[in-house]
Design a protein around this motif. Structure first.
Motif, PDB file in Angstrom:
ATOM      1  N   GLY A   3      25.335 -66.360 -44.054  1.00  0.00           N
ATOM      2  CA  GLY A   3      25.593 -65.701 -45.335  1.00  0.00           C
ATOM      3  C   GLY A   3      25.427 -66.716 -46.467  1.00  0.00           C
ATOM      4  N   GLY A   4      25.262 -66.201 -47.669  1.00  0.00           N
ATOM      5  CA  GLY A   4      24.970 -67.062 -48.817  1.00  0.00           C
ATOM      6  C   GLY A   4      26.051 -68.064 -49.182  1.00  0.00           C
ATOM      7  N   GLY A   5      27.294 -67.840 -48.706  1.00  0.00           N
ATOM      8  CA  GLY A   5      28.374 -68.764 -49.042  1.00  0.00           C
ATOM      9  C   GLY A   5      28.704 -69.742 -47.922  1.00  0.00           C
TER      10      GLY A   5
ATOM     11  N   PHE B 126      20.698 -68.304 -50.936  1.00  0.00           N
ATOM     12  CA  PHE B 126      21.425 -67.337 -51.754  1.00  0.00           C
ATOM     13  C   PHE B 126      21.242 -65.924 -51.196  1.00  0.00           C
ATOM     14  CE2 PHE B 126      22.374 -65.491 -56.128  1.00  0.00           C
ATOM     15  CZ  PHE B 126      23.635 -66.053 -56.230  1.00  0.00           C
ATOM     16  N   MET B 127      22.161 -65.041 -51.591  1.00  0.00           N
ATOM     17  CA  MET B 127      22.015 -63.620 -51.259  1.00  0.00           C
ATOM     18  C   MET B 127      20.623 -63.150 -51.695  1.00  0.00           C
ATOM     19  SD  MET B 127      25.668 -62.278 -52.779  1.00  0.00           S
ATOM     20  CE  MET B 127      26.191 -63.709 -53.719  1.00  0.00           C
TER      21      MET B 127
ATOM     22  N   PHE C 279      37.684 -63.899 -44.657  1.00  0.00           N
ATOM     23  CA  PHE C 279      36.252 -63.846 -44.349  1.00  0.00           C
ATOM     24  C   PHE C 279      35.727 -65.250 -44.067  1.00  0.00           C
ATOM     25  CE2 PHE C 279      31.832 -64.290 -45.629  1.00  0.00           C
ATOM     26  CZ  PHE C 279      31.227 -63.317 -44.858  1.00  0.00           C
ATOM     27  N   ARG C 280      36.105 -66.211 -44.906  1.00  0.00           N
ATOM     28  CA  ARG C 280      35.597 -67.591 -44.732  1.00  0.00           C
ATOM     29  C   ARG C 280      36.100 -68.203 -43.427  1.00  0.00           C
ATOM     30  NH1 ARG C 280      31.243 -67.083 -47.634  1.00  0.00           N
ATOM     31  NH2 ARG C 280      31.674 -66.533 -49.786  1.00  0.00           N
TER      32      ARG C 280
ATOM     33  N   VAL D 187      31.503 -56.285 -43.670  1.00  0.00           N
ATOM     34  CA  VAL D 187      31.777 -57.429 -44.544  1.00  0.00           C
ATOM     35  C   VAL D 187      32.505 -56.966 -45.809  1.00  0.00           C
ATOM     36  CG1 VAL D 187      30.668 -59.172 -46.027  1.00  0.00           C
ATOM     37  CG2 VAL D 187      29.924 -58.885 -43.647  1.00  0.00           C
TER      38      VAL D 187
ATOM     39  N   LYS E 254      16.925 -64.570 -45.738  1.00  0.00           N
ATOM     40  CA  LYS E 254      17.355 -65.303 -44.536  1.00  0.00           C
ATOM     41  C   LYS E 254      17.263 -64.440 -43.274  1.00  0.00           C
ATOM     42  CE  LYS E 254      21.448 -66.017 -46.401  1.00  0.00           C
ATOM     43  NZ  LYS E 254      21.410 -65.457 -47.752  1.00  0.00           N
TER      44      LYS E 254
ATOM     45  N   PHE F 105      36.298 -58.216 -47.045  1.00  0.00           N
ATOM     46  CA  PHE F 105      36.633 -58.738 -48.371  1.00  0.00           C
ATOM     47  C   PHE F 105      37.720 -57.884 -49.029  1.00  0.00           C
ATOM     48  CE2 PHE F 105      34.002 -62.194 -50.195  1.00  0.00           C
ATOM     49  CZ  PHE F 105      33.166 -62.456 -49.113  1.00  0.00           C
TER      50      PHE F 105
ATOM     51  N   ARG G 159      26.683 -55.902 -51.119  1.00  0.00           N
ATOM     52  CA  ARG G 159      27.356 -57.197 -51.068  1.00  0.00           C
ATOM     53  C   ARG G 159      28.585 -57.262 -51.970  1.00  0.00           C
ATOM     54  NH1 ARG G 159      21.814 -57.958 -50.425  1.00  0.00           N
ATOM     55  NH2 ARG G 159      21.168 -59.516 -48.906  1.00  0.00           N
ATOM     56  N   PRO G 160      29.703 -57.765 -51.431  1.00  0.00           N
ATOM     57  CA  PRO G 160      30.946 -57.775 -52.217  1.00  0.00           C
ATOM     58  C   PRO G 160      30.967 -58.759 -53.373  1.00  0.00           C
ATOM     59  CG  PRO G 160      31.328 -58.665 -50.000  1.00  0.00           C
ATOM     60  CD  PRO G 160      29.922 -58.170 -50.035  1.00  0.00           C
ATOM     61  N   LEU G 161      30.222 -59.844 -53.307  1.00  0.00           N
ATOM     62  CA  LEU G 161      30.351 -60.879 -54.345  1.00  0.00           C
ATOM     63  C   LEU G 161      29.342 -60.749 -55.476  1.00  0.00           C
ATOM     64  CD1 LEU G 161      31.191 -64.211 -52.475  1.00  0.00           C
ATOM     65  CD2 LEU G 161      32.708 -62.669 -53.703  1.00  0.00           C
TER      66      LEU G 161
ATOM     67  N   ARG H  36      25.894 -73.359 -56.588  1.00  0.00           N
ATOM     68  CA  ARG H  36      25.647 -73.565 -55.158  1.00  0.00           C
ATOM     69  C   ARG H  36      24.433 -74.433 -54.856  1.00  0.00           C
ATOM     70  NH1 ARG H  36      26.800 -67.682 -52.440  1.00  0.00           N
ATOM     71  NH2 ARG H  36      29.071 -67.776 -52.568  1.00  0.00           N
TER      72      ARG H  36
ATOM     73  N   ASP I 138      26.652 -62.695 -40.620  1.00  0.00           N
ATOM     74  CA  ASP I 138      27.465 -61.617 -41.212  1.00  0.00           C
ATOM     75  C   ASP I 138      27.671 -60.469 -40.217  1.00  0.00           C
ATOM     76  OD1 ASP I 138      27.891 -62.866 -43.635  1.00  0.00           O
ATOM     77  OD2 ASP I 138      26.320 -61.793 -44.694  1.00  0.00           O
TER      78      ASP I 138
HETATM   79  C1  S3P Z   1      28.093 -64.069 -49.459  1.00  0.00           C
HETATM   80  C2  S3P Z   1      26.868 -63.640 -49.001  1.00  0.00           C
HETATM   81  C3  S3P Z   1      26.723 -62.547 -48.027  1.00  0.00           C
HETATM   82  C4  S3P Z   1      28.000 -62.406 -47.192  1.00  0.00           C
HETATM   83  C5  S3P Z   1      29.195 -62.295 -48.070  1.00  0.00           C
HETATM   84  C6  S3P Z   1      29.383 -63.507 -48.983  1.00  0.00           C
HETATM   85  C7  S3P Z   1      28.136 -65.174 -50.450  1.00  0.00           C
HETATM   86  O1  S3P Z   1      25.623 -62.815 -47.172  1.00  0.00           O
HETATM   87  O2  S3P Z   1      28.162 -63.501 -46.321  1.00  0.00           O
HETATM   88  O3  S3P Z   1      29.042 -61.137 -48.825  1.00  0.00           O
HETATM   89  O4  S3P Z   1      29.209 -65.777 -50.638  1.00  0.00           O
HETATM   90  O5  S3P Z   1      27.061 -65.480 -51.020  1.00  0.00           O
HETATM   91  P1  S3P Z   1      24.067 -62.682 -47.633  1.00  0.00           P
HETATM   92  O6  S3P Z   1      23.648 -63.985 -48.222  1.00  0.00           O
HETATM   93  O7  S3P Z   1      23.369 -62.405 -46.347  1.00  0.00           O
HETATM   94  O8  S3P Z   1      24.008 -61.551 -48.589  1.00  0.00           O
END
Ligand code: S3P
Length: 173
Positions: free
Chosen positions: A86-88, A17-18, A64-65, A52, A22, A56, A125-127, A141, A41
């Motif tokens: 990244g977290g996603g 996760f964010m 982005f994906r 980033v 990591k 977004f 972070r955008p999300l 997740r 990222d």
């Molecule tokens: C995201 C996490 C971010 C980055 C983007 C989307 C996510 O990375 O890839 O903002 O979907 O959890 P970090 O986990 O390094 O913050």
């Protein structure tokens, strides 16, 4: 160097996760193993020529994906590298299959409170939503993250300790 010559030298991918740590742990792990380090990222931002957040905001999450997928694929012939995802990045089934085919995956399983504190400190972070939304996102997740090859209980532990645990799990000393 702490692996012997028979060790699998395919890339090590750090998942989580964010705010799980990591990038910090990945950089320390790479240093310890004398591997190269990449933050996915940062690679995405370099490829797109924008941050980033700007990707977004201006291109949308699906772009982005797509970039994320392309950059993951770019590591397929790497040896002796550590990649902080990244977290996603490990959420889509297709990425999970790809990442596990390319290398070894390690989940830094970190309590939400610790992640939230770190996330709120940088504001980049955008999300990021409110704590309840983040709790829901983490729970959504978790089943995906649990499909890594290895799991590390992260939280407040020092990066050096986590690095040692990862090296041991991967068969090193
Ligand atoms: C995201 C996490 C971010 C980055 C983007 C989307 C996510 O990375 O890839 O903002 O979907 O959890 P970090 O986990 O390094 O913050």
């Amino acid at each position: 160097m702490s692996f012997d010559k028979h060790t699998d030298e395919r890339p090590i991918f750090l998942v989580g996760f964010m705010g799980a740590g990591k990038t910090t742990v990945g950089r320390a792990l790479a240093e310890r193993l004398e591997y190269r380090f990449f933050d996915l990222d940062d690679q995405i931002a370099a490829r797109a020529g924008k941050s980033v957040q700007a990707i977004f905001a201006e291109l949308g999450e699906s772009e982005f994906r797509q970039l994320e997928r392309d950059l993951i694929t770019s590591h397929k012939n790497d040896r002796r590298t550590v990649v902080a995802l990244g977290g996603g990045a490990y959420v889509s089934e297709a990425n999970r299959v790809l990442l596990r085919a390319i290398g070894k995956t390690v989940w830094l399983d970190c309590p939400l409170e610790v992640c939230l504190r770190r996330i709120s400190e940088d504001g980049l972070r955008p999300l990021v939503g409110n704590p309840d939304e983040m709790a829901v996102l983490l729970e959504q997740r978790r089943p995906a993250y649990a499909q890594t090859d290895y799991v590390i209980r992260a939280g407040e532990r020092a990066p050096a300790e986590l690095v040692q645990e990862i090296v041991t799990l991967l068969g090193g000393r």
